[in-house]
Design an enzyme around this catalytic site. Structure first.
Site, PDB file in Angstrom:
ATOM      1  CG  ASP A 143      -2.088   0.940   1.065  1.00 35.86           C
ATOM      2  OD1 ASP A 143      -2.406   1.329  -0.072  1.00 35.86           O
ATOM      3  OD2 ASP A 143      -2.686   1.303   2.098  1.00 35.86           O
ATOM      4  CG  HIS A 150      -4.592  10.684   2.741  1.00 39.23           C
ATOM      5  ND1 HIS A 150      -5.721  10.606   3.540  1.00 39.23           N
ATOM      6  CD2 HIS A 150      -3.790   9.654   3.127  1.00 39.23           C
ATOM      7  CE1 HIS A 150      -5.598   9.568   4.365  1.00 39.23           C
ATOM      8  NE2 HIS A 150      -4.441   8.977   4.138  1.00 39.23           N
ATOM      9  CD  GLU A 215      -6.434   4.908   4.540  1.00 38.03           C
ATOM     10  OE1 GLU A 215      -5.957   5.793   5.250  1.00 38.03           O
ATOM     11  OE2 GLU A 215      -5.747   3.995   4.046  1.00 38.03           O
ATOM     12  CD  GLU A 217      -5.434   2.980  -0.381  1.00 40.36           C
ATOM     13  OE1 GLU A 217      -4.620   2.374  -1.123  1.00 40.36           O
ATOM     14  OE2 GLU A 217      -5.288   3.087   0.848  1.00 40.36           O
ATOM     15  CG  ASP A 249      -5.990   0.341   3.328  1.00 39.50           C
ATOM     16  OD1 ASP A 249      -6.087  -0.770   3.861  1.00 39.50           O
ATOM     17  OD2 ASP A 249      -5.073   1.150   3.585  1.00 39.50           O
ATOM     18  CE  LYS A 269      -3.772   2.361   7.336  1.00 37.92           C
ATOM     19  NZ  LYS A 269      -4.516   3.244   6.425  1.00 37.92           N
TER      20      LYS A 269
END
Ligand code: CA
Length: 444
Positions: A143, A150, A215, A217, A249, A269
């Site tokens: 990642d 951000h 998140e 992405e 994520d 995560k």
């Protein structure tokens, strides 16, 4: 690096699959994204397919119907194995020439007037009657952190005095994530348990995360790999990328805040990450390339991360949106509510730079590896790609028309992300969506 436009991008193309010709379809003939699927509720083996309108074309059935007869690149032993496989890894490993030959063959055979229409009709399944697996077996997941907006916003919350660390503008920052907990759209998972340290307490506590976030992405699927010890040059990097998908994520901010120093994200995560079933190829995205730019005031990329073709067309104009539907909204028949929109064009580092940087030390990428772009927050506050940013660090609740409020994700909430590309003179192409639902934490 820039793929030339070819006959498959022609905006005038129409398909004999009528739903592909509707103006708002994510999957017109010019898109042709890949997935792995089977008939919903069946015990059939998964197989690979291509989206066309509201349908998915089964490539194993298309192969059996002689759809690829006479095309040398699609009749090698490796290609015939790949077309009949249960995931995309084999096809990914074959490389760009094969992907391109397949796209051209499918484009020609799904066009209005194609001789194969009768034979291929039986290879179609309505997407609503399909269930999807992960499109590829993901060996490794990395990642990145490519939105400077951000990174700055999060940095301000975690380190008010020092928001953007000095390496950010030199190194595409990333960490090695976990592949085993990546699921396909529709994923449901329990709220993670873990250690957190409330600001009011001297010691950490154990329990369900109270600051669960998403998140927004882009996922980058590696196609052809590289040998251990070799580096992929920047201008060769995109030939190692099979395509892009949507990636959520999921992140537990309270666990993250307590654990992330000194080694970075870990249990905050790796409990779930959700991707869209469809992978849109870079060839399909060719009309949506943009010049890649770096502000003059910023450090310019080192030589191994810079080239004329990067500057020419290394960025992608992909519009992104996040929506949320609470359990109450679902019960009341209220559709998911939009939280924010952003665009992949704002990424500080390009897809090609991520691949070149990842391999510059000799690290080998393999077909089916997944790279996350990092949260794609845009330049203004409403374009943020996470709740942490949209709620100013958990201080300002978001209100919905039915009276509900959210600071972070609550049990029963479904988060959905969409992506699409559109501009005058080109066919609009979409990524479909990625959706995931949070269940209550395990009892402790
Ligand atoms: Ca992330």
């Amino acid at each position: 690096m820039t793929v030339q436009l070819n006959e498959t991008h022609d905006v005038a193309l129409r398909s004999w699959v009528a739903s592909a010709n509707l103006a708002d379809s994510d999957f017109p003939l010019q898109n042709l994204p890949f997935a792995a699927f089977r008939r919903k509720g069946s015990a059939e083996e998964f197989r690979i397919g291509v989206a066309i309108g509201t349908q998915v074309l089964d490539l194993r059935a298309a192969f059996a119907a002689d759809a690829f007869a006479g095309i040398a690149a699609l009749n090698t032993p490796a290609a015939t194995r790949a077309l009949q496989s249960d995931s995309l890894n084999l096809l990914m490993g074959l490389g760009q020439e094969t992907w391109s030959a397949l796209r051209l063959a499918l484009s020609r055979q799904l066009r209005e007037g194609a001789a194969q229409q009768a034979g291929l009709q039986a290879a179609l399944l309505a997407q609503g009657d399909a269930e999807f697996s992960l499109p590829a077996r993901i060996g490794d997941y990395t990642d990145f952190y490519t939105s400077v907006y951000h990174a700055t916003a999060i940095g301000k919350l975690f380190r008010p005095d020092n928001p953007l660390l000095p390496n950010y503008k030199w190194v595409p920052i990333g960490y090695h994530g976990r592949a085993s907990s990546i699921g396909v759209s529709g994923q449901q998972f329990r709220r993670p348990l873990g250690q957190t340290k409330p600001p009011t307490s001297d010691n950490p506590v154990f329990g369900p995360s109270k600051r669960l976030d998403y998140e927004l992405e882009i996922g980058i699927f590696v196609g052809k790999g590289n040998e251990l010890g070799d580096a992929v040059a920047l201008d060769d990097a995109e030939s190692h990328v099979f395509g892009l998908c949507l990636l959520n994520d999921w992140s537990a901010r309270d666990i993250q805040a307590w654990e992330y120093q000194p080694l970075g994200p870990f249990l905050a995560k790796n409990f779930a990450s959700t991707i869209s079933p469809w992978i849109v190829t870079l060839e399909a995205l060719a009309p949506y390339r943009l010049a890649w730019q770096r502000e003059q005031a910023d450090p310019q990329p080192m030589a191994y991360l810079d080239s004329a073709s990067l500057r020419d067309g290394g960025a992608f104009d992909v519009q992104l949106e996040v929506l949320l539907q609470t359990a109450a909204m679902r019960e009341q028949g209220i559709p998911a509510q939009s939280l924010s929109q952003s665009n992949f064009r704002h990424s500080y580092w390009s897809v090609s730079q991520l691949v070149a940087h990842h391999t510059v030390n000799g690290c080998n990428l393999q077909p089916g590896d997944l790279l996350g772009s990092g949260t794609q927050s845009g330049p203004t506050a409403p374009e943020a790609g996470s709740l942490l940013e949209l709620t100013a660090g958990g201080k300002e609740a978001i209100s919905f028309p039915n009276g509900e409020k959210r600071i972070f994700i609550e049990d029963g909430d479904t988060v959905t992300m969409r992506g699409w590309a559109h501009k005058p003179g080109c066919a609009r192409i979409g990524f479909g969506e990625v959706s995931g639902t949070v269940l209550p934490a395990r009892a402790i």
